[in-house]
Design a protein around this motif. Structure first.
Motif, mmCIF file in Angstrom:
data_model
loop_
_atom_site.group_PDB
_atom_site.id
_atom_site.type_symbol
_atom_site.label_atom_id
_atom_site.label_comp_id
_atom_site.label_asym_id
_atom_site.label_seq_id
_atom_site.Cartn_x
_atom_site.Cartn_y
_atom_site.Cartn_z
ATOM 1 N N CYS A 59 0.840 -1.206 0.000
ATOM 2 C CA CYS A 59 0.000 0.000 0.000
ATOM 3 C C CYS A 59 0.872 1.252 0.000
ATOM 4 O O CYS A 59 2.033 1.217 0.399
ATOM 5 C CB CYS A 59 -0.923 0.004 1.221
ATOM 6 S SG CYS A 59 -2.079 -1.374 1.236
ATOM 7 N N ARG A 60 0.270 2.378 -0.405
ATOM 8 C CA ARG A 60 1.007 3.636 -0.483
ATOM 9 C C ARG A 60 0.545 4.675 0.525
ATOM 10 O O ARG A 60 1.170 5.721 0.659
ATOM 11 C CB ARG A 60 0.901 4.213 -1.884
ATOM 12 C CG ARG A 60 1.591 3.345 -2.929
ATOM 13 C CD ARG A 60 1.288 3.847 -4.291
ATOM 14 N NE ARG A 60 -0.163 3.732 -4.469
ATOM 15 C CZ ARG A 60 -0.771 3.714 -5.627
ATOM 16 N NH1 ARG A 60 -0.096 3.834 -6.724
ATOM 17 N NH2 ARG A 60 -2.081 3.589 -5.706
ATOM 18 N N SER A 61 -0.570 4.432 1.211
ATOM 19 C CA SER A 61 -1.081 5.427 2.154
ATOM 20 C C SER A 61 -1.779 4.723 3.319
ATOM 21 O O SER A 61 -2.104 3.536 3.232
ATOM 22 C CB SER A 61 -2.076 6.361 1.462
ATOM 23 O OG SER A 61 -3.256 5.647 1.131
ATOM 24 N N ARG A 62 -2.019 5.500 4.367
ATOM 25 C CA ARG A 62 -2.726 4.961 5.531
ATOM 26 C C ARG A 62 -4.137 4.511 5.153
ATOM 27 O O ARG A 62 -4.606 3.481 5.610
ATOM 28 C CB ARG A 62 -2.807 6.024 6.633
ATOM 29 C CG ARG A 62 -1.474 6.394 7.219
ATOM 30 C CD ARG A 62 -1.545 7.716 7.970
ATOM 31 N NE ARG A 62 -2.449 7.698 9.084
ATOM 32 C CZ ARG A 62 -2.087 7.614 10.356
ATOM 33 N NH1 ARG A 62 -0.811 7.560 10.663
ATOM 34 N NH2 ARG A 62 -2.976 7.604 11.316
ATOM 35 N N LEU A 63 -4.779 5.293 4.291
ATOM 36 C CA LEU A 63 -6.130 4.943 3.857
ATOM 37 C C LEU A 63 -6.112 3.640 3.060
ATOM 38 O O LEU A 63 -6.930 2.742 3.297
ATOM 39 C CB LEU A 63 -6.741 6.063 3.022
ATOM 40 C CG LEU A 63 -8.107 5.769 2.412
ATOM 41 C CD1 LEU A 63 -9.136 5.454 3.504
ATOM 42 C CD2 LEU A 63 -8.564 6.934 1.557
ATOM 43 N N GLU A 64 -5.188 3.545 2.129
ATOM 44 C CA GLU A 64 -5.086 2.319 1.330
ATOM 45 C C GLU A 64 -4.773 1.122 2.220
ATOM 46 O O GLU A 64 -5.321 0.036 2.035
ATOM 47 C CB GLU A 64 -4.004 2.485 0.264
ATOM 48 C CG GLU A 64 -3.996 1.379 -0.763
ATOM 49 C CD GLU A 64 -2.976 1.605 -1.868
ATOM 50 O OE1 GLU A 64 -2.741 0.650 -2.618
ATOM 51 O OE2 GLU A 64 -2.407 2.712 -1.978
ATOM 52 N N LEU A 65 -3.913 1.313 3.217
ATOM 53 C CA LEU A 65 -3.583 0.247 4.163
ATOM 54 C C LEU A 65 -4.829 -0.176 4.940
ATOM 55 O O LEU A 65 -5.074 -1.372 5.124
ATOM 56 C CB LEU A 65 -2.487 0.712 5.129
ATOM 57 C CG LEU A 65 -2.066 -0.269 6.219
ATOM 58 C CD1 LEU A 65 -1.497 -1.563 5.615
ATOM 59 C CD2 LEU A 65 -1.040 0.387 7.138
#
Length: 89
Positions: A59-65
């Motif tokens: 993932c590339r972001s906290r949201l994506e994670l």
């Protein structure tokens, strides 16, 4: 309520228990500072755990994670469900 992915699934993905805990707190909407306070660790430690979790999940972001974590939980729950045999009439 935080959805917890099966520890077997997360271990298989290479997540440490600390990374798993941090991501679960991230799902509660806590900031890095709040997570650090709750776990009694430094903010830098929390940042490291999140960074490692991002790398391991791709993932590339906290949201994506967070979205990946929820999707992984849903898949692990679905694969663990058991179909009961039909009862004789």
């Amino acid at each position: 309520m935080v959805l917890e992915a099966s520890s077997d699934v997360m271990t298989e993905k290479g997540f440490t228990p600390a990374e798993t805990t941090v991501v679960q707190l991230l799902l509660e909407g806590l900031s890095n500072r709040a997570i650090a306070s709750r776990l009694v660790v430094s903010i830098r430690t929390v940042e490291s755990h999140i960074s490692n979790a991002l790398d391991k999940s791709g993932c590339r972001s906290r949201l994506e994670l967070s979205m990946w974590w929820l999707r992984t939980h849903e898949e692990s729950t679905r694969t663990r469900s058991v179909k009961l045999p039909t009862m004789p009439a």
